[in-house]
Motif scaffolding. Structure first.
Motif, PDB file in Angstrom:
ATOM      1  N   TYR A 102       0.832  -1.203   0.000  1.00 58.14           N
ATOM      2  CA  TYR A 102       0.000   0.000   0.000  1.00 58.14           C
ATOM      3  C   TYR A 102       0.871   1.258   0.000  1.00 58.14           C
ATOM      4  CZ  TYR A 102      -3.736   3.236   1.290  1.00 58.14           C
ATOM      5  OH  TYR A 102      -4.624   4.273   1.306  1.00 58.14           O
ATOM      6  N   LYS A 106       0.743   3.855  -3.063  1.00 58.97           N
ATOM      7  CA  LYS A 106       0.239   5.196  -2.803  1.00 58.97           C
ATOM      8  C   LYS A 106       1.259   6.256  -3.203  1.00 58.97           C
ATOM      9  CE  LYS A 106      -2.303   7.890   0.599  1.00 58.97           C
ATOM     10  NZ  LYS A 106      -2.902   7.922   1.953  1.00 58.97           N
ATOM     11  N   ARG A 110       0.716   9.324  -6.400  1.00 57.85           N
ATOM     12  CA  ARG A 110       0.611  10.687  -5.888  1.00 57.85           C
ATOM     13  C   ARG A 110       0.680  11.704  -7.021  1.00 57.85           C
ATOM     14  NH1 ARG A 110       5.181  11.380  -2.046  1.00 57.85           N
ATOM     15  NH2 ARG A 110       3.942   9.921  -0.806  1.00 57.85           N
ATOM     16  N   GLY A 153      -2.218   1.922  -8.574  1.00 59.87           N
ATOM     17  CA  GLY A 153      -2.933   2.481  -7.436  1.00 59.87           C
ATOM     18  C   GLY A 153      -4.432   2.253  -7.547  1.00 59.87           C
ATOM     19  N   LEU A 165      -7.858   5.950  -2.120  1.00 66.05           N
ATOM     20  CA  LEU A 165      -6.814   5.590  -3.081  1.00 66.05           C
ATOM     21  C   LEU A 165      -7.383   5.519  -4.490  1.00 66.05           C
ATOM     22  CD1 LEU A 165      -3.893   4.818  -3.593  1.00 66.05           C
ATOM     23  CD2 LEU A 165      -4.471   2.442  -3.046  1.00 66.05           C
ATOM     24  N   SER A 169      -5.881   7.893  -7.359  1.00 68.14           N
ATOM     25  CA  SER A 169      -5.286   7.270  -8.546  1.00 68.14           C
ATOM     26  C   SER A 169      -5.997   7.706  -9.815  1.00 68.14           C
ATOM     27  CB  SER A 169      -5.338   5.745  -8.412  1.00 68.14           C
ATOM     28  OG  SER A 169      -4.647   5.310  -7.262  1.00 68.14           O
TER      29      SER A 169
END
Length: 333
Positions: A102, A106, A110, A153, A165, A169
């Motif tokens: 994760y 993540k 970003r 993601g 998320l 994403s």
């Protein structure tokens, strides 16, 4: 081997946590009193493959408590060397924990200044490479492009039922593709389009073998993440080739070649949908799912919804490809 450091309050279900540690049959563990009198540290040395079970058990033991944290640290070497795990006992395959995966995903999904700059630079390289038939430049753009991060993601967000998320994403992927399309379209008004370029024209040749390539690339990307082998992602980026089709869409549209632009757009849609679907499949096969039962139900719905959506995009894209090919045959005949 890994080391798990469990930081918690001295009297906060300490016995439950210690029982969970002992049940994992660690290689070794020790307990330290810290400078803060109400805090304790349990360092656990454990074989790779069972960290997730220990983390889940510790989190369950500390459910509802505050002020605790689990940290994972890799152990590069140890002496004396460890004996091999006996058959049927701690013989699980090596896999990164849910929390490690994760964190990596993540970070890649970003949306920040570095991501936008990387997309801009890789779009310039890809656009010039495509128009000048430069194979090396196109390959370089594939490696530079960070678009694989938000795709993974999105798949990870669906696998865990993590709406945050998923949204992050989606926004990052949309921004990346949008920047690539806008910049390549702008460059199309500066560069005279070269329809003799093989590299450019292949981005308008949508074939079903490209679907198999994208599916394999997405599966390999997810597998490399779950196996803690992120170095393999560079090769996957080259195979996935998300950015060159996007740059081709802008070039063709800027030159008024709308049919070619549509075919390049279909190639891009196929790649994105295939990557998401295959990564989802791998995450499920590797049992990447939330810890609690309620969260697992939400994740199952998210996986089903996104798998159906990706499948719809794949089927629609293939249908459009067949329609365009049939139209070309009829017009030639």
């Amino acid at each position: 081997m890994r080391r798990l450091d469990i930081h918690l309050k001295a009297g906060d279900r300490f016995d439950n946590v210690l029982s969970a540690v002992k049940a994992s049959e660690p290689v070794d563990y020790y307990i330290l009193d810290t400078e803060q009198k109400d805090r304790r540290l349990i360092s656990v040395f454990i074989r790779e493959g069972v960290e997730q079970v220990l983390m889940d058990n510790v989190q369950s033991a500390l459910e509802g408590s505050n002020g605790w944290r689990i940290s994972i640290l890799p152990i590069e070497a140890t002496a004396p060397k460890l004996e091999e795990a006996t058959e049927g006992k701690q013989a699980k395959s090596q896999q990164a924990t849910r929390e490690e995966i994760y964190s990596d995903v993540k970070t890649g999904a970003r949306l920040d200044r570095n991501f936008i700059v990387m997309v801009i630079l890789s779009t310039i390289v890809a656009t010039i490479g495509l128009n000048s038939d430069g194979v090396a430049a196109v390959i370089g753009a594939m490696v530079i492009a960070p678009l694989l991060g938000p795709v993974l993601g999105f798949s990870m967000g669906a696998a865990l039922g993590d709406d945050g998320l998923l949204k992050q994403s989606t926004l990052t992927l949309a921004a990346g593709i949008g920047v690539a399309l806008a910049l390549s379209l702008a460059l199309a008004f500066v560069l005279p389009i070269n329809l003799e370029s093989r590299e450019l024209m292949t981005r308008a040749e949508v074939r079903l073998d490209g679907l198999a390539l994208a599916m394999a690339a997405g599966g390999a990307a997810a597998l490399s993440l779950t196996s803690s082998q992120s170095s393999a992602l560079v090769g996957v980026m080259v195979a996935a080739a998300l950015l060159p089709p996007g740059a081709a869409v802008g070039l063709f549209a800027g030159a008024g070649e709308w049919t070619l632009a549509l075919r390049a757009c279909l190639l891009l849609a196929l790649n994105v949908a295939a990557l998401i679907l295959s990564a989802l499949i791998v995450f499920r096969l590797r049992r990447i799912r939330p810890r609690s039962w309620i969260e697992q139900k939400n994740a199952n719905r998210a996986v089903l919804l996104n798998a159906l959506l990706s499948g719809f995009v794949l089927i629609a894209s293939v249908a459009l490809i067949l329609y365009l090919d049939l139209g070309n045959k009829v017009s030639i005949g």
